[in-house]
Enzyme design. Structure first.
Site, PDB file in Angstrom:
ATOM      1  N   VAL A 109       0.832  -1.202   0.000  1.00  0.00           N
ATOM      2  CA  VAL A 109       0.000   0.000   0.000  1.00  0.00           C
ATOM      3  C   VAL A 109       0.876   1.266   0.000  1.00  0.00           C
ATOM      4  O   VAL A 109       0.689   2.175  -0.817  1.00  0.00           O
ATOM      5  CB  VAL A 109      -0.949   0.023   1.231  1.00  0.00           C
ATOM      6  CG1 VAL A 109      -1.705   1.339   1.319  1.00  0.00           C
ATOM      7  CG2 VAL A 109      -1.924  -1.133   1.163  1.00  0.00           C
ATOM      8  N   LYS A 122      15.078  -2.907   1.367  1.00  0.00           N
ATOM      9  CA  LYS A 122      13.932  -2.361   0.628  1.00  0.00           C
ATOM     10  C   LYS A 122      14.286  -0.970   0.103  1.00  0.00           C
ATOM     11  O   LYS A 122      14.085  -0.649  -1.068  1.00  0.00           O
ATOM     12  CB  LYS A 122      12.757  -2.186   1.584  1.00  0.00           C
ATOM     13  CG  LYS A 122      11.595  -3.126   1.403  1.00  0.00           C
ATOM     14  CD  LYS A 122      10.555  -2.802   2.481  1.00  0.00           C
ATOM     15  CE  LYS A 122       9.594  -3.927   2.669  1.00  0.00           C
ATOM     16  NZ  LYS A 122       8.382  -3.862   1.946  1.00  0.00           N
ATOM     17  N   ASN A 131     -14.069  -5.864   3.647  1.00  0.00           N
ATOM     18  CA  ASN A 131     -13.360  -7.125   3.402  1.00  0.00           C
ATOM     19  C   ASN A 131     -14.166  -8.328   3.899  1.00  0.00           C
ATOM     20  O   ASN A 131     -14.169  -9.384   3.269  1.00  0.00           O
ATOM     21  CB  ASN A 131     -11.972  -7.103   4.060  1.00  0.00           C
ATOM     22  CG  ASN A 131     -10.955  -6.415   3.150  1.00  0.00           C
ATOM     23  OD1 ASN A 131     -11.278  -6.017   2.041  1.00  0.00           O
ATOM     24  ND2 ASN A 131      -9.726  -6.284   3.616  1.00  0.00           N
ATOM     25  N   PHE A 184     -17.017 -11.239  -7.299  1.00  0.00           N
ATOM     26  CA  PHE A 184     -16.663 -12.064  -6.136  1.00  0.00           C
ATOM     27  C   PHE A 184     -17.584 -13.265  -5.956  1.00  0.00           C
ATOM     28  O   PHE A 184     -17.925 -13.647  -4.838  1.00  0.00           O
ATOM     29  CB  PHE A 184     -16.566 -11.198  -4.858  1.00  0.00           C
ATOM     30  CG  PHE A 184     -15.187 -10.606  -4.725  1.00  0.00           C
ATOM     31  CD1 PHE A 184     -14.757  -9.646  -5.614  1.00  0.00           C
ATOM     32  CD2 PHE A 184     -14.308 -11.052  -3.755  1.00  0.00           C
ATOM     33  CE1 PHE A 184     -13.474  -9.135  -5.555  1.00  0.00           C
ATOM     34  CE2 PHE A 184     -13.019 -10.543  -3.682  1.00  0.00           C
ATOM     35  CZ  PHE A 184     -12.599  -9.578  -4.578  1.00  0.00           C
ATOM     36  N   LEU A 185     -18.001 -13.818  -7.096  1.00  0.00           N
ATOM     37  CA  LEU A 185     -18.795 -15.050  -7.046  1.00  0.00           C
ATOM     38  C   LEU A 185     -18.080 -16.178  -7.790  1.00  0.00           C
ATOM     39  O   LEU A 185     -18.721 -17.100  -8.285  1.00  0.00           O
ATOM     40  CB  LEU A 185     -20.177 -14.816  -7.667  1.00  0.00           C
ATOM     41  CG  LEU A 185     -21.194 -14.028  -6.825  1.00  0.00           C
ATOM     42  CD1 LEU A 185     -22.524 -13.915  -7.558  1.00  0.00           C
ATOM     43  CD2 LEU A 185     -21.424 -14.671  -5.452  1.00  0.00           C
ATOM     44  N   ALA A 224     -16.292 -19.403  -7.628  1.00  0.00           N
ATOM     45  CA  ALA A 224     -16.012 -20.490  -6.670  1.00  0.00           C
ATOM     46  C   ALA A 224     -14.599 -21.002  -6.916  1.00  0.00           C
ATOM     47  O   ALA A 224     -14.057 -20.880  -8.008  1.00  0.00           O
ATOM     48  CB  ALA A 224     -17.028 -21.597  -6.866  1.00  0.00           C
ATOM     49  N   GLY A 225     -14.000 -21.557  -5.882  1.00  0.00           N
ATOM     50  CA  GLY A 225     -12.641 -22.064  -6.035  1.00  0.00           C
ATOM     51  C   GLY A 225     -12.094 -22.618  -4.745  1.00  0.00           C
ATOM     52  O   GLY A 225     -12.857 -23.028  -3.860  1.00  0.00           O
ATOM     53  N   CYS A 238      -4.781  -9.977   3.123  1.00  0.00           N
ATOM     54  CA  CYS A 238      -5.816  -9.113   3.693  1.00  0.00           C
ATOM     55  C   CYS A 238      -7.077  -9.835   4.120  1.00  0.00           C
ATOM     56  O   CYS A 238      -7.440  -9.805   5.290  1.00  0.00           O
ATOM     57  CB  CYS A 238      -6.179  -8.023   2.690  1.00  0.00           C
ATOM     58  SG  CYS A 238      -4.752  -7.072   2.210  1.00  0.00           S
ATOM     59  N   LYS A 292      -3.350 -15.394  -5.894  1.00  0.00           N
ATOM     60  CA  LYS A 292      -4.238 -15.161  -7.042  1.00  0.00           C
ATOM     61  C   LYS A 292      -3.347 -14.873  -8.241  1.00  0.00           C
ATOM     62  O   LYS A 292      -2.116 -14.823  -8.087  1.00  0.00           O
ATOM     63  CB  LYS A 292      -5.210 -13.998  -6.775  1.00  0.00           C
ATOM     64  CG  LYS A 292      -4.539 -12.643  -6.572  1.00  0.00           C
ATOM     65  CD  LYS A 292      -5.581 -11.541  -6.397  1.00  0.00           C
ATOM     66  CE  LYS A 292      -4.914 -10.182  -6.298  1.00  0.00           C
ATOM     67  NZ  LYS A 292      -5.844  -9.083  -6.108  1.00  0.00           N
TER      68      LYS A 292
END
Ligand code: UGA
Length: 436
Positions: free
Chosen positions: A14, A38, A213, A255-256, A258-259, A266, A326
């Site tokens: 962020v 960093k 969230n 956000f539907l 399936a998996g 987060c 992801k």
């Protein structure tokens, strides 16, 4: 109007994204970070994690000389607004670890107490409700020129820059009306057309972030519950069902998918922190607990499919395609592939994995216990079962013959539903939420 100067403390996903976009927009920006490795990378315009466009934005801003990186917190005195974006990771018991925020705040109090000009401290780190009103704000009570506000972020990894440039809403939590005025002016100069700004009290702003969230997590666990039911109904397909219910505007299509369940840095940690927080206030959290149980158990649904295929045997090799939490990220934090690999290893099975970006991060967890493959075909070579865990684009065009040619026997599980199952009728093919 003169543009405010900005400092950002904590250059994780962020903070660094905010710093880069801010500087690109022409604000003088100081990024502050304690990790010297960093900092060294950031000064060269490099990021220690993958985020599309981020390094380009950093390099352009460094060239224009409007971004600077330091480990010296006192540099905030050269700025007008300080964003606190340090991490609030989970403790082992699921509660939130606020130690980094608390330590930064106590240093800021010391540094800002001498400042004559006005200064705004913006809490962007995700903190549980009442943290700012009870722990942070009181420490600044005696410092006249300093205002403290809560301003949660809604950025998604891999789309962070896009989300920052096009927010659906800006939330500013204040202790007193007017505390967020300088932040409002900043946002008005940041955006050509400023998005809606919602002013709230400090705790509502903190709770908005958690509710956001938690609702997304609920949608995912809901569709996964439907998928798990579908799995035992011949021919039922959760993908078609999700499409249909998503057309209802009261539900919405996002956000539907399936998996194997939700992962990342987060959603899982915020859900656990909210459950733990709610225990302080009457323990009214049964939906949230169910959302977590469904998510924690989802990798077991894949194991059930492997068992049904008759190949859950000691010594068998399982290939996993996609191990990041992801697609389009190298982040493996709380990735569902971690839980799956742990179960497979515990049952003495051999594991091979492929991922376009996240192999090195996965190596830090499993070292030489599994095999890391650089190509998809190497990843599935001689295995008894191939599981697609992440919908990377390069897996979308896989055909039956790719599995047949490389695997011992073509047993395929599409856990993220990226393949068209009708095209795989000639091999042993299963998918989450697809009844057989
Ligand atoms: C999430 C939220 O989407 C952001 O709004 C929020 O700002 C961010 O957390 C945060 O608190 O910092 P992120 O963790 O980057 O963003 O990832 P998402 O795109 O939300 O995906 C989270 C997980 O849910 C992934 O494992 C993804 O595969 C899974 N997911 C997502 C599903 O299983 N199904 C879906 O339909 C959508």
């Amino acid at each position: 109007m003169k543009k405010p100067k900005i400092s950002i403390i904590g250059l994780g996903f962020v903070g660094l994204t905010l710093a880069a976009v801010n500087a690109k927009k022409g604000f003088d920006t100081i990024g502050i970070e304690t990790n010297s490795k960093k900092l060294e990378k950031n000064r060269k315009g490099l990021s220690d994690f993958y985020e599309p466009k981020l390094e380009r934005f950093l390099k352009e801003s460094i060239k224009k000389n409007n971004i600077k990186f330091t480990n010296n917190l006192r540099e905030i005195l050269k700025t007008d607004i300080t964003f606190v974006t340090v991490g609030t990771p989970p403790l082992n018991n699921g509660k939130i670890d606020l130690s980094s925020v608390e330590s930064v705040i106590s240093s800021l109090v010391q540094i800002l107490k001498t400042k004559k000009e006005k200064h705004t401290v913006v809490i962007k780190s995700t903190v549980t409700p009442t943290t700012t009103s009870q722990i942070i704000h009181p420490q600044f009570n005696k410092i006249k020129n300093v205002k403290v506000v809560v301003n949660p972020e809604f950025l998604r990894e891999s789309l962070a820059i896009e989300d920052l440039l096009n927010p659906h809403l800006i939330v500013i939590g204040e202790n007193k009306t007017g505390d967020g005025l300088e932040l409002k002016k900043y946002y008005q100069s940041f955006y050509k057309k400023c998005p809606e700004i919602l002013f709230t009290d400090l705790s509502s702003a903190e709770m908005i972030k958690y509710s956001n969230n938690a609702f997304l997590s609920t949608k995912i666990s809901f569709i996964n519950s439907i998928a798990n039911i579908c799995q035992n109904i011949p021919n039922a397909d959760v993908k078609t069902i999700a499409y249909a219910i998503g057309k209802d505007p009261r539900i919405g299509s996002l956000f539907l998918n399936a998996g194997p369940g939700f992962g990342g840095s987060c959603l899982p940690k915020d859900l656990s922190a909210l459950i733990e927080f709610s225990k302080k206030t009457h323990n009214l959290n049964s939906i949230l607990k169910s959302v977590k149980i469904v998510n924690d158990d989802q990798p077991k649904r894949i194991i059930e499919i492997i068992k049904k295929m008759g190949i859950f045997n000691k010594g068998n090799t399982i290939s996993i395609l996609g191990i990041a939490f992801k697609k389009n990220t190298d982040d493996v934090r709380d990735s569902k592939a971690i839980s799956l690999v742990k179960i497979l290893l515990k049952n003495n099975m051999k594991v091979k994995i492929h991922d376009p970006m996240a192999l090195d991060n996965f190596k830090e967890i499993f070292h030489d216990k599994i095999k890391y493959c650089k190509t998809v075909s190497e990843g599935m070579l001689n295995s008894h079962c191939c599981i697609i865990m992440v919908g990377w684009d390069e897996y979308k065009n896989l055909k039956s013959k790719d599995f047949q040619k490389n695997m011992k026997k073509a047993n395929v599980i599409d856990a993220t539903r990226i393949l068209d199952h009708k095209k795989f009728k000639n091999i042993s093919f299963s998918a989450i939420g697809l009844g057989d």
